[in-house]
Design a protein around this motif. Structure first.
Motif, PDB file in Angstrom:
ATOM      1  N   ARG A   1     -62.344 -58.399  11.576  1.00 18.14           N
ATOM      2  CA  ARG A   1     -62.717 -57.982  12.923  1.00 18.14           C
ATOM      3  C   ARG A   1     -64.232 -57.775  13.013  1.00 18.14           C
ATOM      4  O   ARG A   1     -64.868 -58.179  13.992  1.00 18.14           O
ATOM      5  N   GLY A   2     -64.822 -57.197  11.974  1.00 18.75           N
ATOM      6  CA  GLY A   2     -66.262 -56.981  11.968  1.00 18.75           C
ATOM      7  C   GLY A   2     -67.035 -58.278  12.047  1.00 18.75           C
ATOM      8  O   GLY A   2     -68.025 -58.392  12.792  1.00 18.75           O
TER       9      GLY A   2
ATOM     10  N   LEU B   1     -74.995 -53.850  17.605  1.00 17.52           N
ATOM     11  CA  LEU B   1     -74.314 -54.149  16.341  1.00 17.52           C
ATOM     12  C   LEU B   1     -74.056 -52.881  15.551  1.00 17.52           C
ATOM     13  O   LEU B   1     -72.974 -52.701  14.962  1.00 17.52           O
ATOM     14  N   GLU B   2     -75.032 -51.979  15.519  1.00 17.78           N
ATOM     15  CA  GLU B   2     -74.850 -50.723  14.775  1.00 17.78           C
ATOM     16  C   GLU B   2     -73.755 -49.864  15.394  1.00 17.78           C
ATOM     17  O   GLU B   2     -72.914 -49.315  14.686  1.00 17.78           O
ATOM     18  N   LEU B   3     -73.742 -49.772  16.713  1.00 18.62           N
ATOM     19  CA  LEU B   3     -72.739 -48.949  17.384  1.00 18.62           C
ATOM     20  C   LEU B   3     -71.338 -49.527  17.236  1.00 18.62           C
ATOM     21  O   LEU B   3     -70.363 -48.782  17.052  1.00 18.62           O
ATOM     22  N   PHE B   4     -71.192 -50.844  17.315  1.00 16.77           N
ATOM     23  CA  PHE B   4     -69.880 -51.460  17.107  1.00 16.77           C
ATOM     24  C   PHE B   4     -69.408 -51.221  15.678  1.00 16.77           C
ATOM     25  O   PHE B   4     -68.220 -50.984  15.443  1.00 16.77           O
ATOM     26  N   ALA B   5     -70.329 -51.275  14.711  1.00  9.51           N
ATOM     27  CA  ALA B   5     -69.959 -51.020  13.315  1.00  9.51           C
ATOM     28  C   ALA B   5     -69.505 -49.579  13.126  1.00  9.51           C
ATOM     29  O   ALA B   5     -68.515 -49.312  12.425  1.00  9.51           O
TER      30      ALA B   5
ATOM     31  N   LYS C   1     -65.857 -48.269  11.934  1.00  2.74           N
ATOM     32  CA  LYS C   1     -65.790 -47.436  10.735  1.00  2.74           C
ATOM     33  C   LYS C   1     -65.060 -46.121  11.001  1.00  2.74           C
ATOM     34  O   LYS C   1     -64.312 -45.636  10.141  1.00  2.74           O
ATOM     35  N   HIS C   2     -65.254 -45.569  12.185  1.00  6.92           N
ATOM     36  CA  HIS C   2     -64.595 -44.303  12.481  1.00  6.92           C
ATOM     37  C   HIS C   2     -63.076 -44.459  12.447  1.00  6.92           C
ATOM     38  O   HIS C   2     -62.364 -43.649  11.846  1.00  6.92           O
ATOM     39  N   ALA C   3     -62.561 -45.507  13.102  1.00  8.32           N
ATOM     40  CA  ALA C   3     -61.117 -45.741  13.099  1.00  8.32           C
ATOM     41  C   ALA C   3     -60.626 -46.035  11.678  1.00  8.32           C
ATOM     42  O   ALA C   3     -59.572 -45.539  11.253  1.00  8.32           O
TER      43      ALA C   3
ATOM     44  N   LEU D   1     -57.918 -43.665   9.449  1.00 12.25           N
ATOM     45  CA  LEU D   1     -56.675 -44.229   8.943  1.00 12.25           C
ATOM     46  C   LEU D   1     -56.613 -44.169   7.417  1.00 12.25           C
ATOM     47  O   LEU D   1     -55.613 -43.736   6.850  1.00 12.25           O
ATOM     48  N   THR D   2     -57.689 -44.555   6.748  1.00 14.07           N
ATOM     49  CA  THR D   2     -57.652 -44.602   5.287  1.00 14.07           C
ATOM     50  C   THR D   2     -57.703 -43.213   4.665  1.00 14.07           C
ATOM     51  O   THR D   2     -57.236 -43.027   3.537  1.00 14.07           O
TER      52      THR D   2
END
Length: 222
Positions: free
Chosen positions: A95-96, A204-208, A212-214, A218-219
């Motif tokens: 997705r990234g 790009l930084e904000l989408f990353a 990462k937050h989601a 989850l992990t």
């Protein structure tokens, strides 16, 4: 045909409309939380509930298995997919990669009308009343981003993993919903602002960070 040509013999075409409709219904029940990851999807029960024969249900489950949100095992039958740690990591990285190209193209080439569609998708989050509704809005926001990128093969690649990303986000809210609605709204307001400013590095930084937050939520529950 020439004299040496043999008549073409093919299996009769099958109408799959009903199977697709059943798949849409089952998919919706998964994405609204009626069926949760790991829950069984029994043909007999589904056919009775949907008032159709088992054939369309079987077709629907096979379609959803190809999408990656249903898994079938001979000793267990069909169940809603539980994404493994490896599944989660692969989906997140793929997705990234897709989103990076999409964001670059949106910043560089998107029309004003395409940006308006993205803005409206973010505004729809204000009306989301529960986490499942917010996940649906989140996916629709990213749909708008990929459409705005004006890259047919990129859009096709996104739709190839879209259902699994939807399931990823469902599993994320099943892990935790603490502050979820407000946090996701704020994140998407920031994403929209960066896209409207056509600031590619900030976007790009904000989408990353958004991905990462989601992923971290989850992990951390694994």
């Amino acid at each position: 045909m020439g004299k040496d040509d043999k008549p073409l013999t093919l299996a009769p075409a099958r109408r799959r409309g009903l199977g697709n409709e059943v798949a849409d219904t089952i998919r919706s029940t998964i994405f609204t939380g009626m069926f949760r990851p790991g829950d069984p999807l029994r043909e007999v029960e589904l056919s009775k509930a949907l008032q159709v024969s088992r054939g369309p249900v079987r077709d629907a489950l096979q379609l959803l298995e190809r999408e990656g949100i249903v898994r079938s095992e001979w000793h267990r039958g069909a169940t809603v997919t539980v994404l493994s740690d490896e599944d989660v990591a692969e989906l997140n990285s793929l997705r990234g990669a897709l989103e990076e190209l999409a964001v670059r193209r949106v910043v560089e080439h998107a029309s004003d009308s395409a940006l308006v569609a993205i803005i409206m998708a973010a505004k729809a989050m204000e009306r989301a009343e529960d986490p499942y509704g917010m996940v649906r809005c989140d996916i629709q926001f990213h749909d708008a981003v990929f459409v705005a990128a004006k890259h047919s093969r990129l859009l096709e690649a996104w739709y190839g993993i879209r259902s699994q990303v939807f399931l990823f986000l469902i599993m994320r809210i099943n892990s935790s919903t603490a502050g979820y609605l407000d946090h996701v709204r704020l994140e998407h307001d920031m994403l929209v602002a960066a896209l409207r400013a056509r600031n590619v590095e900030a976007a790009l930084e904000l989408f990353a960070v958004h991905r990462k937050h989601a992923f971290d939520v989850l992990t951390s529950e694994a």
